[in-house]
Design a protein around this motif. Sequence first.
Motif, PDB file in Angstrom:
ATOM      1  N   LEU A  12      34.297  37.528  41.016  1.00 17.65           N
ATOM      2  CA  LEU A  12      34.952  38.204  39.507  1.00 17.65           C
ATOM      3  C   LEU A  12      36.481  37.336  39.580  1.00 17.65           C
ATOM      4  O   LEU A  12      37.008  38.165  38.633  1.00 17.65           O
ATOM      5  CB  LEU A  12      35.116  39.389  39.735  1.00 17.65           C
ATOM      6  N   ALA A  13      36.836  37.136  41.152  1.00 16.86           N
ATOM      7  CA  ALA A  13      38.165  36.449  41.603  1.00 16.86           C
ATOM      8  C   ALA A  13      38.904  35.791  40.532  1.00 16.86           C
ATOM      9  O   ALA A  13      39.333  34.756  40.190  1.00 16.86           O
ATOM     10  CB  ALA A  13      38.554  35.992  42.629  1.00 16.86           C
ATOM     11  N   SER A 100      43.825  45.167  26.812  1.00 15.68           N
ATOM     12  CA  SER A 100      44.234  44.267  25.649  1.00 15.68           C
ATOM     13  C   SER A 100      45.067  43.775  25.794  1.00 15.68           C
ATOM     14  O   SER A 100      45.624  43.216  25.054  1.00 15.68           O
ATOM     15  CB  SER A 100      44.626  45.564  24.661  1.00 15.68           C
ATOM     16  N   ASP A 101      46.844  43.667  26.438  1.00 15.51           N
ATOM     17  CA  ASP A 101      47.633  43.334  26.700  1.00 15.51           C
ATOM     18  C   ASP A 101      47.926  42.561  28.568  1.00 15.51           C
ATOM     19  O   ASP A 101      47.346  43.219  28.922  1.00 15.51           O
ATOM     20  CB  ASP A 101      48.690  43.988  26.226  1.00 15.51           C
ATOM     21  N   ALA A 102      48.831  41.431  28.203  1.00 14.41           N
ATOM     22  CA  ALA A 102      48.376  40.708  29.693  1.00 14.41           C
ATOM     23  C   ALA A 102      49.630  41.896  30.901  1.00 14.41           C
ATOM     24  O   ALA A 102      49.109  42.025  31.631  1.00 14.41           O
ATOM     25  CB  ALA A 102      50.146  39.979  29.182  1.00 14.41           C
ATOM     26  N   GLU A 103      50.044  43.332  30.353  1.00  7.80           N
ATOM     27  CA  GLU A 103      50.488  43.905  30.986  1.00  7.80           C
ATOM     28  C   GLU A 103      49.554  44.478  31.976  1.00  7.80           C
ATOM     29  O   GLU A 103      49.439  44.937  32.763  1.00  7.80           O
ATOM     30  CB  GLU A 103      51.851  44.698  30.213  1.00  7.80           C
ATOM     31  N   SER A 104      48.579  44.719  31.322  1.00  2.63           N
ATOM     32  CA  SER A 104      47.468  46.316  31.278  1.00  2.63           C
ATOM     33  C   SER A 104      46.716  45.162  32.098  1.00  2.63           C
ATOM     34  O   SER A 104      46.160  45.024  33.456  1.00  2.63           O
ATOM     35  CB  SER A 104      46.828  46.692  30.378  1.00  2.63           C
ATOM     36  N   SER A 105      45.958  44.177  32.108  1.00  3.19           N
ATOM     37  CA  SER A 105      45.541  43.159  32.992  1.00  3.19           C
ATOM     38  C   SER A 105      46.351  42.638  34.044  1.00  3.19           C
ATOM     39  O   SER A 105      45.101  42.340  35.207  1.00  3.19           O
ATOM     40  CB  SER A 105      45.706  41.993  32.243  1.00  3.19           C
ATOM     41  N   ILE A 106      47.308  42.750  34.854  1.00  3.87           N
ATOM     42  CA  ILE A 106      48.205  42.330  35.479  1.00  3.87           C
ATOM     43  C   ILE A 106      47.683  43.717  36.300  1.00  3.87           C
ATOM     44  O   ILE A 106      47.699  43.337  37.642  1.00  3.87           O
ATOM     45  CB  ILE A 106      49.819  42.386  34.843  1.00  3.87           C
ATOM     46  N   ASP A 107      48.482  45.042  36.296  1.00  3.25           N
ATOM     47  CA  ASP A 107      48.328  46.338  36.414  1.00  3.25           C
ATOM     48  C   ASP A 107      46.839  46.658  37.351  1.00  3.25           C
ATOM     49  O   ASP A 107      45.943  46.680  38.839  1.00  3.25           O
ATOM     50  CB  ASP A 107      48.443  47.357  35.736  1.00  3.25           C
ATOM     51  N   LYS A 108      45.699  45.577  36.575  1.00  2.00           N
ATOM     52  CA  LYS A 108      44.390  45.532  36.976  1.00  2.00           C
ATOM     53  C   LYS A 108      43.984  44.642  38.250  1.00  2.00           C
ATOM     54  O   LYS A 108      43.655  45.252  38.907  1.00  2.00           O
ATOM     55  CB  LYS A 108      43.528  45.299  36.295  1.00  2.00           C
ATOM     56  N   LEU A 109      45.088  43.766  38.722  1.00  2.00           N
ATOM     57  CA  LEU A 109      44.736  42.602  38.691  1.00  2.00           C
ATOM     58  C   LEU A 109      45.717  42.617  40.641  1.00  2.00           C
ATOM     59  O   LEU A 109      45.114  42.750  41.861  1.00  2.00           O
ATOM     60  CB  LEU A 109      44.952  41.022  38.716  1.00  2.00           C
ATOM     61  N   ALA A 110      46.105  43.673  40.106  1.00  2.00           N
ATOM     62  CA  ALA A 110      47.443  44.147  41.387  1.00  2.00           C
ATOM     63  C   ALA A 110      46.243  45.098  41.827  1.00  2.00           C
ATOM     64  O   ALA A 110      46.418  44.430  43.910  1.00  2.00           O
ATOM     65  CB  ALA A 110      48.438  44.811  41.069  1.00  2.00           C
ATOM     66  N   ARG A 111      45.829  46.371  41.574  1.00  2.00           N
ATOM     67  CA  ARG A 111      44.208  46.808  42.064  1.00  2.00           C
ATOM     68  C   ARG A 111      43.958  45.849  42.734  1.00  2.00           C
ATOM     69  O   ARG A 111      42.978  45.901  44.256  1.00  2.00           O
ATOM     70  CB  ARG A 111      44.271  47.644  41.162  1.00  2.00           C
ATOM     71  N   ALA A 120      40.784  38.723  53.496  1.00  2.35           N
ATOM     72  CA  ALA A 120      41.589  37.714  54.062  1.00  2.35           C
ATOM     73  C   ALA A 120      42.553  37.714  55.032  1.00  2.35           C
ATOM     74  O   ALA A 120      42.109  36.692  55.894  1.00  2.35           O
ATOM     75  CB  ALA A 120      42.455  36.924  52.533  1.00  2.35           C
ATOM     76  N   SER A 121      43.400  38.357  55.186  1.00  2.00           N
ATOM     77  CA  SER A 121      44.076  38.215  55.872  1.00  2.00           C
ATOM     78  C   SER A 121      43.463  38.795  57.357  1.00  2.00           C
ATOM     79  O   SER A 121      44.260  38.187  58.273  1.00  2.00           O
ATOM     80  CB  SER A 121      45.432  39.743  56.165  1.00  2.00           C
ATOM     81  N   ILE A 122      42.923  39.402  57.767  1.00  2.00           N
ATOM     82  CA  ILE A 122      41.959  39.622  58.878  1.00  2.00           C
ATOM     83  C   ILE A 122      41.469  38.523  58.629  1.00  2.00           C
ATOM     84  O   ILE A 122      41.271  37.976  60.182  1.00  2.00           O
ATOM     85  CB  ILE A 122      41.341  41.199  58.384  1.00  2.00           C
ATOM     86  N   ALA A 123      41.063  38.037  57.309  1.00  2.00           N
ATOM     87  CA  ALA A 123      39.612  36.840  58.081  1.00  2.00           C
ATOM     88  C   ALA A 123      40.728  36.144  58.867  1.00  2.00           C
ATOM     89  O   ALA A 123      40.097  35.227  60.142  1.00  2.00           O
ATOM     90  CB  ALA A 123      38.883  36.317  57.478  1.00  2.00           C
ATOM     91  N   LEU A 124      42.023  35.566  58.262  1.00  2.00           N
ATOM     92  CA  LEU A 124      42.612  34.436  58.922  1.00  2.00           C
ATOM     93  C   LEU A 124      43.252  34.632  59.743  1.00  2.00           C
ATOM     94  O   LEU A 124      43.145  33.707  60.477  1.00  2.00           O
ATOM     95  CB  LEU A 124      44.125  34.216  57.937  1.00  2.00           C
ATOM     96  N   VAL A 160      40.381  33.691  51.358  1.00  2.00           N
ATOM     97  CA  VAL A 160      41.547  32.797  50.798  1.00  2.00           C
ATOM     98  C   VAL A 160      41.662  32.840  49.071  1.00  2.00           C
ATOM     99  O   VAL A 160      42.862  32.486  48.839  1.00  2.00           O
ATOM    100  CB  VAL A 160      42.231  31.656  51.836  1.00  2.00           C
ATOM    101  N   MET A 161      40.454  32.135  49.196  1.00  2.00           N
ATOM    102  CA  MET A 161      40.144  31.391  47.793  1.00  2.00           C
ATOM    103  C   MET A 161      40.442  32.260  46.727  1.00  2.00           C
ATOM    104  O   MET A 161      40.709  32.708  45.356  1.00  2.00           O
ATOM    105  CB  MET A 161      39.311  30.510  47.628  1.00  2.00           C
ATOM    106  N   THR A 162      39.390  33.206  47.279  1.00  4.96           N
ATOM    107  CA  THR A 162      39.274  34.918  46.228  1.00  4.96           C
ATOM    108  C   THR A 162      41.074  35.428  46.520  1.00  4.96           C
ATOM    109  O   THR A 162      41.283  36.048  45.407  1.00  4.96           O
ATOM    110  CB  THR A 162      38.602  35.544  47.015  1.00  4.96           C
ATOM    111  N   SER A 163      41.274  35.471  46.928  1.00  5.06           N
ATOM    112  CA  SER A 163      43.004  36.158  47.293  1.00  5.06           C
ATOM    113  C   SER A 163      43.645  34.882  46.087  1.00  5.06           C
ATOM    114  O   SER A 163      44.578  35.533  45.526  1.00  5.06           O
ATOM    115  CB  SER A 163      43.592  36.057  48.244  1.00  5.06           C
ATOM    116  N   GLY A 164      43.716  33.963  46.398  1.00  9.93           N
ATOM    117  CA  GLY A 164      44.215  32.553  45.593  1.00  9.93           C
ATOM    118  C   GLY A 164      43.918  32.903  43.960  1.00  9.93           C
ATOM    119  O   GLY A 164      45.031  33.017  42.705  1.00  9.93           O
ATOM    120  N   GLY A 165      42.757  33.452  43.933  1.00 12.10           N
ATOM    121  CA  GLY A 165      42.222  32.719  42.298  1.00 12.10           C
ATOM    122  C   GLY A 165      42.572  34.311  41.495  1.00 12.10           C
ATOM    123  O   GLY A 165      42.779  34.067  40.755  1.00 12.10           O
ATOM    124  N   VAL A 166      43.015  35.531  42.829  1.00  6.59           N
ATOM    125  CA  VAL A 166      43.294  36.863  41.881  1.00  6.59           C
ATOM    126  C   VAL A 166      44.844  36.362  41.749  1.00  6.59           C
ATOM    127  O   VAL A 166      45.257  36.621  40.553  1.00  6.59           O
ATOM    128  CB  VAL A 166      43.686  38.344  43.104  1.00  6.59           C
TER     129      VAL A 166
END
Length: 181
Positions: A12-13, A100-111, A120-124, A160-166
């Motif tokens: 999903l990321a 439907s807009d970039a701002e709401s998509s950014i909010d979703k990705l931030a969550r 990723a931090s714990i694993a690292l 870490v790659m998933t975090s980077g993808g987000v």
Amino acid sequence: MRNKRYMASYGLAFFEERDMKELSEKAAKGWHLKRFRCAGYGLEKGEPEDVIFSIDYRKLPKDEEEEYFELFAYGGWTHVCSSTDMHIFKAAPETTPIYSDAESSIDKLARLAKPVNLAASIALAITMVLWAFMTFASGTIQHIAEQGFEYSFIFTIPAVMTSGGVYYHMWKNLRLKSKHI
């Protein structure tokens, strides 16, 4: 003929849109989403259905779930299933997108970024501690650290790659948002 199938997620990321599109294609062939886990989707055979899918990432207390799902229902979206803090909805193809807009998509990705970054931090951190023991210890401790390092490394790289993808998708949406300002 089997009435159940499993569809692997592309991640999903990185490929959320691809997963949602493939779920729509499967529904058109009569394979309906019933369950969802991070690695894939459980499908069951039924009548073909022309629908689109969307996912939302939101941590909900149990007492807020009904209101949350009703809010989406007012917009034409039907809750299909949830897994942890991920909720998948379906709707008719002409329904207004959830994001439907970039701002709401950014909010979703931030969550989404919060739990992904934590994992990723714990694993690292674990991998780095095991590397230190592997490098500076000797004997049995070094051997145990080597084994642990190998296993933790296998988990850490995708995390870490998933975090980077987000963050890549957030950056992409920020660029899109700045072009429309």
